[in-house]
Design a protein around this motif. Sequence first.
Motif, PDB file in Angstrom:
ATOM      1  N   PRO A   1       0.798  -1.226   0.000  1.00 37.44           N
ATOM      2  CA  PRO A   1       0.000   0.000   0.000  1.00 37.44           C
ATOM      3  C   PRO A   1       0.834   1.281   0.000  1.00 37.44           C
ATOM      4  O   PRO A   1       0.307   2.345  -0.312  1.00 37.44           O
TER       5      PRO A   1
ATOM      6  N   GLY B   1      23.440 -12.442  10.604  1.00 38.38           N
ATOM      7  CA  GLY B   1      23.247 -12.826  11.996  1.00 38.38           C
ATOM      8  C   GLY B   1      21.904 -13.462  12.292  1.00 38.38           C
ATOM      9  O   GLY B   1      21.629 -13.827  13.435  1.00 38.38           O
ATOM     10  N   GLU B   2      21.043 -13.607  11.288  1.00 39.93           N
ATOM     11  CA  GLU B   2      19.718 -14.140  11.573  1.00 39.93           C
ATOM     12  C   GLU B   2      19.597 -15.634  11.289  1.00 39.93           C
ATOM     13  O   GLU B   2      18.600 -16.243  11.640  1.00 39.93           O
TER      14      GLU B   2
ATOM     15  N   ARG C   1      21.316 -19.649  11.399  1.00 37.14           N
ATOM     16  CA  ARG C   1      22.240 -20.412  12.233  1.00 37.14           C
ATOM     17  C   ARG C   1      23.003 -21.462  11.441  1.00 37.14           C
ATOM     18  O   ARG C   1      24.077 -21.880  11.839  1.00 37.14           O
TER      19      ARG C   1
ATOM     20  N   ILE D   1       7.772 -10.106   5.015  1.00 37.35           N
ATOM     21  CA  ILE D   1       6.691 -10.983   5.402  1.00 37.35           C
ATOM     22  C   ILE D   1       6.332 -11.853   4.208  1.00 37.35           C
ATOM     23  O   ILE D   1       6.046 -11.333   3.139  1.00 37.35           O
TER      24      ILE D   1
ATOM     25  N   ASN E   1       6.888 -17.192   8.233  1.00 40.32           N
ATOM     26  CA  ASN E   1       8.194 -16.646   8.629  1.00 40.32           C
ATOM     27  C   ASN E   1       8.054 -15.539   9.662  1.00 40.32           C
ATOM     28  O   ASN E   1       9.031 -14.959  10.081  1.00 40.32           O
ATOM     29  N   HIS E   2       6.803 -15.267  10.090  1.00 42.66           N
ATOM     30  CA  HIS E   2       6.600 -14.094  10.940  1.00 42.66           C
ATOM     31  C   HIS E   2       5.759 -14.400  12.174  1.00 42.66           C
ATOM     32  O   HIS E   2       4.936 -15.298  12.199  1.00 42.66           O
TER      33      HIS E   2
ATOM     34  N   SER F   1      -1.289  -2.056   6.570  1.00 47.15           N
ATOM     35  CA  SER F   1      -0.667  -2.978   5.627  1.00 47.15           C
ATOM     36  C   SER F   1      -0.194  -4.208   6.388  1.00 47.15           C
ATOM     37  O   SER F   1       0.047  -4.148   7.595  1.00 47.15           O
ATOM     38  N   ALA F   2      -0.061  -5.319   5.680  1.00 48.71           N
ATOM     39  CA  ALA F   2       0.318  -6.572   6.325  1.00 48.71           C
ATOM     40  C   ALA F   2       1.630  -6.462   7.112  1.00 48.71           C
ATOM     41  O   ALA F   2       1.706  -6.907   8.270  1.00 48.71           O
ATOM     42  N   PRO F   3       2.684  -5.856   6.551  1.00 45.25           N
ATOM     43  CA  PRO F   3       3.939  -5.820   7.319  1.00 45.25           C
ATOM     44  C   PRO F   3       3.857  -4.986   8.603  1.00 45.25           C
ATOM     45  O   PRO F   3       4.711  -5.125   9.479  1.00 45.25           O
TER      46      PRO F   3
ATOM     47  N   ALA G   1       3.211  -7.549  11.488  1.00 51.24           N
ATOM     48  CA  ALA G   1       3.953  -8.807  11.476  1.00 51.24           C
ATOM     49  C   ALA G   1       5.439  -8.499  11.461  1.00 51.24           C
ATOM     50  O   ALA G   1       5.862  -7.505  10.889  1.00 51.24           O
ATOM     51  N   ALA G   2       6.210  -9.335  12.108  1.00 50.19           N
ATOM     52  CA  ALA G   2       7.663  -9.161  12.104  1.00 50.19           C
ATOM     53  C   ALA G   2       8.291 -10.540  11.927  1.00 50.19           C
ATOM     54  O   ALA G   2       7.819 -11.515  12.509  1.00 50.19           O
ATOM     55  N   PRO G   3       9.351 -10.651  11.107  1.00 51.07           N
ATOM     56  CA  PRO G   3       9.984 -11.949  10.903  1.00 51.07           C
ATOM     57  C   PRO G   3      10.488 -12.517  12.238  1.00 51.07           C
ATOM     58  O   PRO G   3      11.135 -11.811  13.014  1.00 51.07           O
TER      59      PRO G   3
ATOM     60  N   ARG H   1      12.826 -14.595  12.766  1.00 60.20           N
ATOM     61  CA  ARG H   1      14.293 -14.635  12.916  1.00 60.20           C
ATOM     62  C   ARG H   1      14.873 -13.239  13.143  1.00 60.20           C
ATOM     63  O   ARG H   1      15.960 -13.121  13.695  1.00 60.20           O
ATOM     64  N   GLN H   2      14.112 -12.216  12.745  1.00 61.59           N
ATOM     65  CA  GLN H   2      14.575 -10.862  13.059  1.00 61.59           C
ATOM     66  C   GLN H   2      14.365 -10.569  14.548  1.00 61.59           C
ATOM     67  O   GLN H   2      15.256 -10.057  15.226  1.00 61.59           O
TER      68      GLN H   2
ATOM     69  N   LEU I   1      14.367 -12.641  16.899  1.00 59.38           N
ATOM     70  CA  LEU I   1      15.216 -13.508  17.727  1.00 59.38           C
ATOM     71  C   LEU I   1      16.682 -13.497  17.317  1.00 59.38           C
ATOM     72  O   LEU I   1      17.455 -14.351  17.761  1.00 59.38           O
ATOM     73  N   ARG I   2      17.082 -12.527  16.474  1.00 59.43           N
ATOM     74  CA  ARG I   2      18.427 -12.631  15.899  1.00 59.43           C
ATOM     75  C   ARG I   2      19.538 -12.575  16.945  1.00 59.43           C
ATOM     76  O   ARG I   2      20.594 -13.180  16.768  1.00 59.43           O
TER      77      ARG I   2
ATOM     78  N   LEU J   1      -2.492 -13.791   8.037  1.00 61.64           N
ATOM     79  CA  LEU J   1      -2.364 -12.637   7.140  1.00 61.64           C
ATOM     80  C   LEU J   1      -2.996 -12.924   5.793  1.00 61.64           C
ATOM     81  O   LEU J   1      -3.621 -12.052   5.192  1.00 61.64           O
TER      82      LEU J   1
ATOM     83  N   ARG K   1       9.476   0.137  14.834  1.00 64.11           N
ATOM     84  CA  ARG K   1       9.038   0.697  13.560  1.00 64.11           C
ATOM     85  C   ARG K   1       7.545   0.475  13.346  1.00 64.11           C
ATOM     86  O   ARG K   1       6.823   1.357  12.906  1.00 64.11           O
TER      87      ARG K   1
ATOM     88  N   VAL L   1       4.683   3.350  12.620  1.00 60.74           N
ATOM     89  CA  VAL L   1       3.899   3.400  11.388  1.00 60.74           C
ATOM     90  C   VAL L   1       2.421   3.232  11.698  1.00 60.74           C
ATOM     91  O   VAL L   1       1.569   3.900  11.107  1.00 60.74           O
TER      92      VAL L   1
END
Lengths: 421, 421
Positions: free
Chosen positions: A57, A186-187, A189, A410, B38-39, B55-57, B60-62, B64-65, B67-68, B128, B388, B392
Amino acid sequence: MPDVLPHIVILGGGFGGLTATQALARTPARITLVDRHNHHLFQPLLYQVATAGLSAPSIAAPLRQILRHQRNVTVLMDEVTGIDLAPRRVQLTRERLDYDWLIVATGAAHAYFGHDDWAGNAPGLKSLDDALAIRRRVLTAFERAEQEDDPARRQAWLNFVVVGGGATGVELAGTLAEIARHTLAGEFRRAQPSTANILLVEAGPRVLAAFDPALSAKAQRQLEQLGVQVQLGQAVTAVDDAGVTLGGQRIAARTVLWAAGVAASPLGRMLDAPLDRAGRVSVQDDLSLPGHPEVLVLGDLASVQQDGRPVPGVAPAAKQMGQHAGKLVAARLHGDTRAMPFRYRDTGALATIGRMAAVAQFGKLRLSGVLAWWVWLGAHIWFLIGFRNRLVVMLDWAVAYWTQARHARIITGQDKRTDRG
Amino acid sequence: MPDVLPHIVILGGGFGGLTATQALARTPARITLVDRHNHHLFQPLLYQVATAGLSAPSIAAPLRQILRHQRNVTVLMDEVTGIDLAPRRVQLTRERLDYDWLIVATGAAHAYFGHDDWAGNAPGLKSLDDALAIRRRVLTAFERAEQEDDPARRQAWLNFVVVGGGATGVELAGTLAEIARHTLAGEFRRAQPSTANILLVEAGPRVLAAFDPALSAKAQRQLEQLGVQVQLGQAVTAVDDAGVTLGGQRIAARTVLWAAGVAASPLGRMLDAPLDRAGRVSVQDDLSLPGHPEVLVLGDLASVQQDGRPVPGVAPAAKQMGQHAGKLVAARLHGDTRAMPFRYRDTGALATIGRMAAVAQFGKLRLSGVLAWWVWLGAHIWFLIGFRNRLVVMLDWAVAYWTQARHARIITGQDKRTDRG
């Protein structure tokens, strides 16, 4: 408004069709704008949606929202199934439109030069759905690499081939390199995203052929600094789900992106006029169809020659043609029958390569590197439709710049190919 | 890390699984977190994606991001195909995991009470992809209304039925009414979005049954002020692509949304334990599986009784169970064998109805209207994952509040049903 007002039908809500519609805001006419999507798309930033930097969007706005105050316009989300020039009639899936004036601005799609079977394994980038499919495929490739024990098969998930060294190919390759080297660092393993290979393949002798050769060379150097391998002068001869063949050499890559060819919208073939090799309609110097002054063709669908060179298929050209078409129709409706040839003003060219790397040329001015990148950034934020989008894009980019994160990472929807892989 | 460290496998990256993973950050163990997406999804705001507000993102957050920096976790995007309790083994699509501890937190999906054939015509809202499908369907309905000449068929595109008067149903119905009355006002030329009928159907005697009856009544009044018709005490007996049957009465509606039932994830059936009617696993008071102290089940998949009442399937409960599971496993790994029963602390309940309308209860405190809405807003922005996203979302909501626009009104993807319609 009574039905006696002339009816202007505009096909396509991209830069050309939308600008033409807006140029007719004060004209006493009924305007019907038809697009198969509900939104106008800011196409120059589509690669950012494909590479998870922006959400869909952020670069799209509903056509009817943009035009809600222009009371002489009806927006229809529909597809064109036929155009009958003699009775001045457009057939849509759901209704038929009789027109007095027709403006056709349905643009171009990506093309595989007779290899349509490559489409499934090498998606192109023209619509939001294309961008979301590429995003899904790229992000899923790294996930699969993390799950793969066999080193060769893992590397195949970390090999990315971008076919085509124009602006879209350069942008995709540069951003993929950044994602692999920085965003995902770093994400994981088991897999090492930084060992990803990004290969940019261009059949011609240089990248960004529309630019000055010196800028092409600089762009290539900037790409290589980002970690992209650039392969010039070689055409891809085969694409399948395991990789590509390039000059007889086989390259294993589970992700191939297509940025090599465009073909004009199939609507050109409904217009009963000569087409060029890319399917574009050869128009008169005022953008009208030969023998049909009431039909104007513009944007990527039009083949326009000026001073012996083709007008390029870029957003500023489409907007200028839209402006011209609007003015011409308005003049004709006011009884003005003077010749009105279209003149393209070259507003310069910009291409971004990655973080702080871009090239730009305006007339004789040539820029590259950081300065060109700031010009690119300012221009793209400025021209982005809608105040809110500009704000959010600026915010996304500011955060992305400082954190190297990409917020739209995502995976949505399903991709049969990678589901199997 | 050497392989001798105990292996904790966590299935599901929702509120329960993610909280458990984070609670084990300092535990010397190998953790593998498996999710088919993945999220991590901020589910309480999913209806905003479905109704084009976010918006979808943004929600949602990845995984692995997130938990990095937690180096003892490996994130895998995969699906579980089997669980073998005796050899302590989880089978995924792409690999097999041997565990010492297993935490199962795969949540719930929507359910049609034996009418799975309704799914195609009455989509539910859990992922989602569900939200994007609902968005597509709702926005497309208004487009179809604009293209329909026949008044009855046009109205059918403007009739929306939301089945289920819980929080999701109330949120969807309230927002749909706002979209029809405000967001789309003035954007259509043939159809009148303000003539849309939004019908909320609840089989029970009141909406928001989890709340105090006085708040249910207030919520209903607020819904009706927004233009929603609320029908209580009647169950839907048929759904097809032309509408619903309700208490013998036929209602023509091209858009039906399902917010009526949840069923626990099918993984519960792999655990060889008693399930309740909704498919939830009856666990011990410490959330462990009967006979398997090394397996913990939590979140919407767990049936937990406390003081004679079930612990509700809400985000705070899932988070508390995740926290408990993490603590319990860490204690056991430290040799602590004391009994550790789970205690749910009720943190209150919030439901939003629309612009400036919500209900809230915290212990004996009851709020409704504008004040409850501000509490709702603050709580949801606060708990949203990632800096972020919070920024937003706040920006989107601020703009939406002042302009009544909804920025994510973009139709992507394809829906065979509405394409045919």
